[in-house]
Design a protein around this motif. Sequence first.
Motif, PDB file in Angstrom:
ATOM      1  N   ILE A 178       0.856  -1.189   0.000  1.00  0.00           N
ATOM      2  CA  ILE A 178       0.000   0.000   0.000  1.00  0.00           C
ATOM      3  C   ILE A 178       0.893   1.240   0.000  1.00  0.00           C
ATOM      4  N   ILE A 179       0.663   2.141  -0.950  1.00  0.00           N
ATOM      5  CA  ILE A 179       1.441   3.380  -1.040  1.00  0.00           C
ATOM      6  C   ILE A 179       0.520   4.535  -0.671  1.00  0.00           C
ATOM      7  N   ALA A 180       0.773   5.129   0.488  1.00  0.00           N
ATOM      8  CA  ALA A 180      -0.044   6.224   1.003  1.00  0.00           C
ATOM      9  C   ALA A 180       0.698   7.547   0.803  1.00  0.00           C
ATOM     10  N   ARG A 181      -0.028   8.631   0.905  1.00  0.00           N
ATOM     11  CA  ARG A 181       0.550   9.962   0.772  1.00  0.00           C
ATOM     12  C   ARG A 181       0.445  10.695   2.106  1.00  0.00           C
ATOM     13  N   HIS A 182       1.551  11.322   2.498  1.00  0.00           N
ATOM     14  CA  HIS A 182       1.592  12.027   3.778  1.00  0.00           C
ATOM     15  C   HIS A 182       0.470  13.067   3.860  1.00  0.00           C
TER      16      HIS A 182
END
Length: 590
Positions: free
Chosen positions: A115-119
Amino acid sequence: MQRKMTSQIKLQLMLLFIAAMVTVMEAQMYITRMSTPVTQQTLQRVAASLQLYVDPLPQMSTIKGFSMKGGNPSSVNLTIGMYQTTWKFHRDLPPTPVFVYGTSAEKATFPGPTIIARHGVPLYVKWENHLPDQHILPTDNTIPTAIPAKGGVPTVVHLHGGVHPPQSDGSAFAWFTRDYKEVGPKWIQTTYKYPNVQPPGNLWYHDHALGLTRANLLAGLLGAYIIEKPEIDDPMDLPCDNDDLHLIIADRSFNTDGTLYMNSTGNVPSIHPEWQPEYFGGAITVNGKAWPFLNVARRRYRFRILNSSNARYLNLSLSNGLPFYVIGSDSSYLAAPVTTPTIVLSPAEIADVVIDFSNSPTPCVELLNSAPYPYPNGTSTNGTLLGKVMIFHINGEKVFDNSTIPEKEVAYANVTMPEPTTKTRYIVLYEYTTPSGEPTHLYINGLRLEDPATETPKSGTTELWHVINLTPDNHPLHMHLGMMQAINITELVGYQQFFDCMTQLNDAIKCNVTDHAVGKNLPVPEYEKTWKNVVKIEPGYMTSIVVAFKLVDTNQTYPFDATADPGYVYHCHILDHEDNAMIRPLILQP
């Protein structure tokens, strides 16, 4: 017409009968496997039969934890399930039954999708349990365990290293079975909110059900999670895209039929029929393949290395002497890269590294492991299959490479020494044994998980924890929510006297700990000098740790109520220890 309907009914009944017979046969095979002792010689023979370096290193699929709207990232809702499927761990092994994460049964993998989340962009994940009525591995109800009345496999997901509300932390008591048929006493919601407000870095998600964490992770319930922050990540010009890879390392043993092995007999079966103090697998897997290979160009690569083993420590090195350039530890960047020939990773630790293959003196380089097991004084891995992890095949001539190893990274990685007025706690790790020395359980401060919380820090503050290890093993101490830095590792002198006193009084101050914690100091590794969520606790030493219950990069308080139910926990991340029961509640105060 009636004859046709009768034939259809007969066919349906026959199919139902066949399905029932298959279920019975599977159950009988399971019971036979659970009741038939498997020798270490058999497990070693299976591992030795697996030819090294024949399977290519896979990469997990990725899921974006945000969407772009009008050039700006925005929140999304994901649904990720837990499924039983099969996985090929090696070319020469039959498909292995596993429990794994995925957006569907067909897409579920070992490990699960990254999973690639954004700050700063909240992510909402609905976690669904689609697992069968029976576990594929042995369990032990004599340790504190989630036991559903109607059957099923209890699960709950913890985002390891995440800064999120208590309701989304994956409390061991917030478990649920298939289709939420049964839920634990602290279960609140189906969808978890991950604010992603912490510094950018590497996390992972995994199961956290009471008493079942070791079995559920061994079965495959784990996956990687990244928080990106382009304004910090991009200026460093690190290797990216196809040159930015995960290495998720896990040891596993396999039965002759390809199924996962987990002991079905305890070390003290009269007390715990199945539980043993540590699980050590006979094969090393990376991204779900036993001893894989990776073809690389003569350039720099970024590797996010996670030790997802239940109990095995790793002491990693490269066979031709190439160094690691460590840029991050656990979920945080360092202040500046650290060059080192070796990296020691406890279970659940992450090293974010760059390897530069451009000047490799050899066309191949092995990733090696020299950590004994149990760590640090157990059986050597040198000269054995367990001393090998994977191999890199280096292709051709040097290629163009515009990536860099930055000179500096983030200023917030540096820790400020605590003031004399800082709240101080003594945390003591105990192992309890039979008269013959066999471990039966492990506690923190002599207390169970169910006992009232004694660690109740104020949200927004920093504390100093002196963690005293009175066991023979190194323990990876994991903190939920809070972030930690070790600042001092001091040997206990007059150890036996102090041990005897603590056994009687369980009070470090009354046992004059300051008179004993005066021995030699071990250095904190340079590549661990940042804000971490796992700190190694050396046996026979007192490790002093600064613990921040706030956002370490901005010095701000959490943008959510961290004092709500069901609270958090801290524990040993050797999963066999955590399950029985080296885990304590952590309840924040306003």
